[in-house]
Design a protein around this motif. Structure first.
Motif, mmCIF file in Angstrom:
data_model
loop_
_atom_site.group_PDB
_atom_site.id
_atom_site.type_symbol
_atom_site.label_atom_id
_atom_site.label_comp_id
_atom_site.label_asym_id
_atom_site.label_seq_id
_atom_site.Cartn_x
_atom_site.Cartn_y
_atom_site.Cartn_z
ATOM 1 N N GLY A 375 0.821 -1.210 0.000
ATOM 2 C CA GLY A 375 0.000 0.000 0.000
ATOM 3 C C GLY A 375 0.852 1.255 0.000
ATOM 4 O O GLY A 375 1.886 1.301 0.650
ATOM 5 N N TYR A 376 0.371 2.266 -0.738
ATOM 6 C CA TYR A 376 1.166 3.482 -0.898
ATOM 7 C C TYR A 376 1.312 4.285 0.387
ATOM 8 O O TYR A 376 2.244 5.045 0.549
ATOM 9 N N GLU A 377 0.366 4.115 1.316
ATOM 10 C CA GLU A 377 0.460 4.924 2.533
ATOM 11 C C GLU A 377 1.736 4.636 3.318
ATOM 12 O O GLU A 377 2.132 5.413 4.179
ATOM 13 N N HIS A 378 2.405 3.522 2.993
ATOM 14 C CA HIS A 378 3.647 3.207 3.707
ATOM 15 C C HIS A 378 4.808 4.096 3.295
ATOM 16 O O HIS A 378 5.906 3.978 3.848
ATOM 17 N N ILE A 379 4.562 5.028 2.359
ATOM 18 C CA ILE A 379 5.566 6.066 2.081
ATOM 19 C C ILE A 379 5.982 6.695 3.400
ATOM 20 O O ILE A 379 7.150 6.974 3.645
ATOM 21 N N LEU A 380 4.991 6.899 4.264
ATOM 22 C CA LEU A 380 5.243 7.575 5.538
ATOM 23 C C LEU A 380 6.183 6.753 6.419
ATOM 24 O O LEU A 380 7.108 7.289 7.016
ATOM 25 N N THR A 381 5.950 5.445 6.467
ATOM 26 C CA THR A 381 6.821 4.573 7.263
ATOM 27 C C THR A 381 8.240 4.560 6.697
ATOM 28 O O THR A 381 9.213 4.693 7.441
ATOM 29 N N LEU A 382 8.339 4.425 5.386
ATOM 30 C CA LEU A 382 9.668 4.412 4.758
ATOM 31 C C LEU A 382 10.406 5.704 5.056
ATOM 32 O O LEU A 382 11.608 5.715 5.327
#
Lengths: 538, 524
Positions: A375-382
């Motif tokens: 999922g793209y929202e994991h940009i934040l985690t990365l």
């Protein structure tokens, strides 16, 4: 005593309700909900709130926003900084310490640490020597020295228990928590998660089979066991490499069986009486043995699996510097199989740390694969992992990890798992960097590794605290010195095991007591850095 | 101050100053937290000379302040007479007449179990001696081994060594200083110390920018997040944004705390402004992007993501956000079409395999799997065509392959599976080619419960002989095992394997034929 949860408070004929909470905003919302659901007409209950370890402006403001602050008769704090976990282990259980320090740059946890160390010194004497490595270590030492200066004038008259304090930043050694721990306790934590000294295990293996009873009603509740050194057997095996646990258990089994066999030799009434008096202890030993045999079986099922082996192989390749600059096929396959995201992140971060950053192409590839699959929202985690330095693009400077590895002997080819002669047994080959630094500090001293210390992040330093005359220890010959090692940002069970090993080595002359902000493993640690791990879309 | 209904008191110490975050209340900045008294105490208050403490909500702030000042002055006079600083506090807690009990200095300083004079709070005061008041600093008791240390030794050592207590001790000798805060002449350093100890203090006296910044710097030096936040709240209220942002830029610690404060209080607007002002455009962009997680309506979320595209992301992140938007946009279209198809009951696949969940907000690869499952044969022009998705999002060959393989195997569409591997060489021969190892292929097929005759084809393609044999045995691909043993000329193994096949089956006959074949020269 009830666990905090939403909705109405449990009915009870009591006047005083005391909320005993960590200063976290989401808990404030629960408390507000509790209070607003109270029946106003009949309720004459008094509410009190105690924050552990300290009050928080933000929390009180949240309570005020929710309109319940006025309902509290008493708002205060319960200053509990360090919680004893074992004879040689203290933890603040401050989960977010690493995130706050390295991601949010919030140094409150360091302030609490310094306070906790002042308390410890109040009880166990001023620690004459302070060593440290890392930005946070420097700050904590500064705060401690300042606090001491501010109250100069009255001397602490207690004979110091600790000779040395070593403050270590977690970000000096980002690698160790990412590796899978291979000690017995470490594996229990990796697989089932030890929480507050307890572990919850699948119940099947613990079902007591009685004669005449089928296996029809297996327990469904997880089996909850307390784990600490008060249990003789556990103290003996907790820090062993898992491959040495089987032998230890079977040896113990023989001893216990032999003890039970003694009954045939008991002939006189006196002998029988003596045997009977030992029975409770023997039975406790037997049930402890049964439990740990079951746990060892559960763990063995996993450690002998192909997936575990493959994962470990890749970890060890990274730690020895094999192909760390390419996209790893195993990681790729794990992503394609949708293995848990945290597992992927642990491996990718490990590769990045062992390569002193990933090549742009490699990093972009991993990122794309992760975002497409999870999922793209994991940009934040990365992004968070990048900020914390766990994941970074390679900069111009050359990869210094091989130098660090060689100088500190981080990889030992012939790690002896059964009868260890080096700390590398805790990871079956890899010696935790943090513990190597500790070991070298004791002997021959950090001056021998100046070059490597400069490669690791943050300053290293030494401070002395004056002791009042008369408190200088007169050391007996052969008496051990004691070092308190404080891990800022968390410590793993395998690292603790390695320090305990060093305490036991006969000629080391050093004993270690361990303190930390939080007991961690790679999974809990990465999780603490993720952006909202349970996002509502999942 | 809505929290105050009646009978409130300003305790001299021990209560962390509470901030009134209300812009129109100019005069009073930090306000000591109000304590709602119990009924009996109210009676006392109404009848006592401290009546000035009773605030009415209707009162304007100024008159309240006057009253409070007056009350404080009253107390101070009284305290000076008694030379006992604890009077005010004691009254507030127990309602006992002022000066009736004189508290021992030692007791207050060492553990300050003030609560044990509080009848409504007996549990805390008597049963848990380790709970200490905020101004005393530490709970020394239960630190080690969980065992409370009690007795004179502790009191002695605490009093001597506990830093906060030591700080407290000199103040006892000059009680007037305790009330200095009401006349507001604390130095920045003292103010920070008092804040750390949770004592009442007013930040109002820090009027000039220079004073305020000095205060902030002292708070930063103390490293106590709570104090830094308290000062920041005050600065936020009394400084204009531009000045505040500018000053924070050179104070990274305070800046971080401020960002944390704003995000915790969900002050998105100010947070974004701050990031922009500091040139941290990328952080601001990510922060705004994060907000999409709280939008549940898919159309609104899509529109929100679309707006995000104009934010100053790094080039790399922008590409991901763009993909995120495109994906959701597509998912919405697919969802609408497929829901209709499902309800219409005319499309066979939806009848045979009803959809278990909505495709909205699922990751890209899950969406691809869904499309390989329900829309496999569609022409490349449609939004839901797997090939189109592969193209649009630049999915790697491997990922596409694994996903399509799993989806088609799940449907037992073995022809599709076969076709995935088809590759023609320049002579026009077809042979099976795969971007993954055939071992993985077998693994995926087996997980989707492929029958033996399908598995067999792929097991045979595993290069490594040993591995091939292991896989063949595991998945009962008898033909492969048998012919491998034959090639190894291993009569013993073949004999042994005869016991593992079904009696009277074709495999058994094949083994028997081989065993009786005189042309094979067995090695054993």
């Amino acid at each position: 005593m009830f666990t905090l949860k939403n909705g109405r408070l449990p009915p009870a004929d009591v006047k005083n309700i005391i909320f005993f909470v960590r200063p976290r905003l989401e808990l404030m919302d629960i408390i507000a909900d509790n209070i607003t659901s109270e029946d106003r007409r009949h309720s004459s209950r008094d509410f009190h709130i105690l924050f552990v370890p300290r009050r928080s402006m933000l929390c009180e403001q949240r309570l005020k926003e929710q309109g319940v602050l006025a309902s509290f008769i008493n708002i205060d704090e319960y200053i509990l900084d360090l919680i004893p976990y074992d004879g040689d282990l203290l933890s603040m259980e401050y989960e977010s310490a690493f995130r706050e320090c390295y991601l949010e740059n919030d140094q409150t946890s360091l302030y609490h640490t310094a306070k906790g160390l002042m308390t410890l010194q109040a009880l166990y004497g001023t620690i004459p020597q302070i060593y440290g490595k890392g930005e946070c270590a420097r700050l904590v030492a500064n705060m401690m020295l300042r606090m001491k200066r501010e109250f100069a004038g009255s001397q602490n008259q207690i004979l110091p228990v600790f000779d040395t304090l070593l403050l270590l930043d977690r970000n000096v050694d980002l690698l160790t928590p990412l590796a899978t721990q291979l000690t017995y306790e470490g594996l229990i934590d990796e697989i089932y998660g030890i929480s507050n000294g307890y572990v919850k295990l699948p119940p099947e293996k613990f079902a007591q089979k009685k004669q005449g009873e089928g296996s029809k009603d297996l327990p469904t509740e997880p089996k909850k066991l307390q784990l600490n050194s008060a249990e003789e057997l556990y103290a003996e095996i907790r820090d062993k490499n898992f491959n040495a646990v089987g032998a230890a258990l079977s040896k113990k089994a023989k001893i216990i069986s032999a003890a039970f066999e003694e009954r045939h030799n008991a002939k006189t009434v006196g002998e029988i009486k003596q045997f009977v008096s030992q029975l409770p202890h023997m039975q406790a030993a037997r049930s402890s043995l049964a439990n740990h045999t079951s746990i060892a079986e559960l763990i063995k099922d996993i450690t002998t699996s192909e997936a575990f082996f493959d994962n470990l192989t890749v970890e060890q390749e990274f730690m020895t510097g094999v192909d760390t600059d390419k996209v790893n096929t195993y990681i790729e396959d794990c992503i394609a199989q949708k293995d848990p995201l945290i597992k992927i992140l642990r491996l990718v971060c490990m590769q990045s740390v062992c390569n002193n950053g990933l090549k742009h192409k490699v990093m972009d590839y991993y990122k794309r694969e992760i975002l497409q699959t999870y999922g793209y929202e994991h940009i934040l985690t990365l992004n968070n992992l990048e900020k914390a330095g766990l994941l970074k693009p390679q900069t111009g400077s050359r990869n210094n990890y091989p130098t660090i590895r060689k100088t500190l002997k981080l990889w030992m080819e012939d790690a002896n798992e059964q009868n260890p002669n080096d700390i590398s047994y805790v990871y079956s080959g890899y010696s935790p960097l943090s513990i190597r630094l500790t070991q070298i500090l004791a002997r021959p001293g950090w001056r021998s590794i100046e070059e490597v210390l400069k490669m690791l992040p943050g300053p290293h330093f030494e401070e002395r605290q004056q002791l009042p005359s008369g408190l200088h220890k007169k050391r007996q010959q052969g008496e051990n010195r004691t070092t308190l090692v404080f891990f800022l940002g968390g410590v793993t069970y395998a690292e603790i095991a390695a320090l305990r090993f060093l305490s036991q080595v006969e000629d080391s002359g050093m004993e270690y007591v361990i303190a930390t902000t939080k007991l961690i493993n790679g999974t809990t640690w990465i999780k603490s850095l993720m952006d909202r791990p349970e996002s509502p879309t999942q | 101050m809505t929290s105050c209904d009646a009978g409130c008191v300003l305790p001299a110490n021990s209560f962390l100053p509470f901030c009134v975050d209300n812009l129109n209340k100019e005069s009073l900045t930090l306000y000591v937290q109000m304590i709602k008294s119990k009924v009996d105490e109210e009676d006392y208050w109404h009848s006592s000379k401290f009546k000035a403490f009773t605030f009415d909500d209707e009162d304007d702030e100024l008159s309240r302040l006057k009253e409070s000042r007056q009350a404080v002055n009253n107390i101070r006079r009284l305290v000076e007479e008694d030379d006992d600083e604890d009077d005010v506090e004691r009254v507030s807690w127990s309602g006992e007449p002022v000066g009736s009990i004189s508290w021992s200095v030692k007791e207050t300083a060492a553990s300050s179990q003030r609560a044990d004079r509080e009848p409504a709070f007996p549990k805390i005061s008597t049963d848990t001696p380790s709970i200490s008041r905020s101004q005393s600093g530490y709970s020394l008791s239960s630190l080690f081994k969980g065992k409370p240390k009690v007795g004179n030794f502790q009191t002695f050592s605490d009093a001597l060594t506990d830093s906060s207590v030591r700080l407290y001790a000199p103040e006892l000798r000059k009680p007037k200083s305790e009330y200095k805060d009401y006349v507001s002449d604390w130095s920045p350093e003292e103010t920070v110390q008092r804040l750390q100890q949770g004592k009442a203090v007013s930040l109002e006296r820090f009027r000039t920018l220079q004073d305020k910044l000095l205060l902030l710097d002292h708070a930063i030096a103390a490293h106590d997040g709570n104090v830094i936040t308290a000062v920041l709240i005050y600065l936020k209220r009394t400084l204009c944004k531009e000045v505040l942002f500018r000053e924070l830029e050179s104070r990274q610690t305070a800046l971080r705390h401020f960002i944390h404060y704003l995000s915790e209080t969900q002050n998105q607007r100010l947070l974004l402004e701050l990031h922009r002002a500091l040139g941290k455009a990328e952080d601001a962009a990510l922060l705004q992007y994060k907000e999409h997680l709280s939008i549940t309506d898919e159309n609104k979320r899509r529109d929100f993501l679309k707006n995000c595209l104009s934010l100053p992301f790094s080039a790399e992140d922008l590409a991901h956000v763009q993909d995120h938007y495109t994906l959701l946009e597509r998912q919405i279209i697919i969802e609408v079409t497929d829901r209709q198809a499902e309800c219409g009951g005319k499309v066979e696949i939806f009848q045979k395999f009803p959809r278990k969940a909505l495709i909205l907000n699922m990751p890209l690869i899950t969406t691809l799997y869904y499309c390989c499952f329900y829309h496999y044969a569609e022409p490349e022009g449609t939004f839901s065509s797997p090939l189109n998705i592969r193209q649009t999002f630049k999915i790697s060959e491997k990922q596409y392959f694994v996903t399509a393989l799993a989806a088609r195997a799940k449907l037992k569409a073995w022809l599709d599976v076969d076709a995935l591997f088809a590759s023609r060489n320049w002579l026009g021969f077809t042979r099976k080619k795969s971007p993954l190892s055939f071992q993985r292929v077998v693994d995926i097929l087996q997980k989707n419960s492929a029958p033996t005759h399908v598995l067999q084809d792929y097991v045979a393609l595993v290069d490594d002989g040993e591995l091939r044999l292991t896989l063949a045995q595991k998945h009962k691909c008898h033909d492969i095992v048998i012919s491998t043993y034959r090639d190894m000329k291993d009569r013993q193994l073949l004999l042994g394997y005869r016991g593992k096949v079904v009696r009277g089956s074709a495999e058994e006959r094949k083994i028997d034929d081989l065993l009786s074949n005189p042309q094979i020269r067995w090695k054993n």
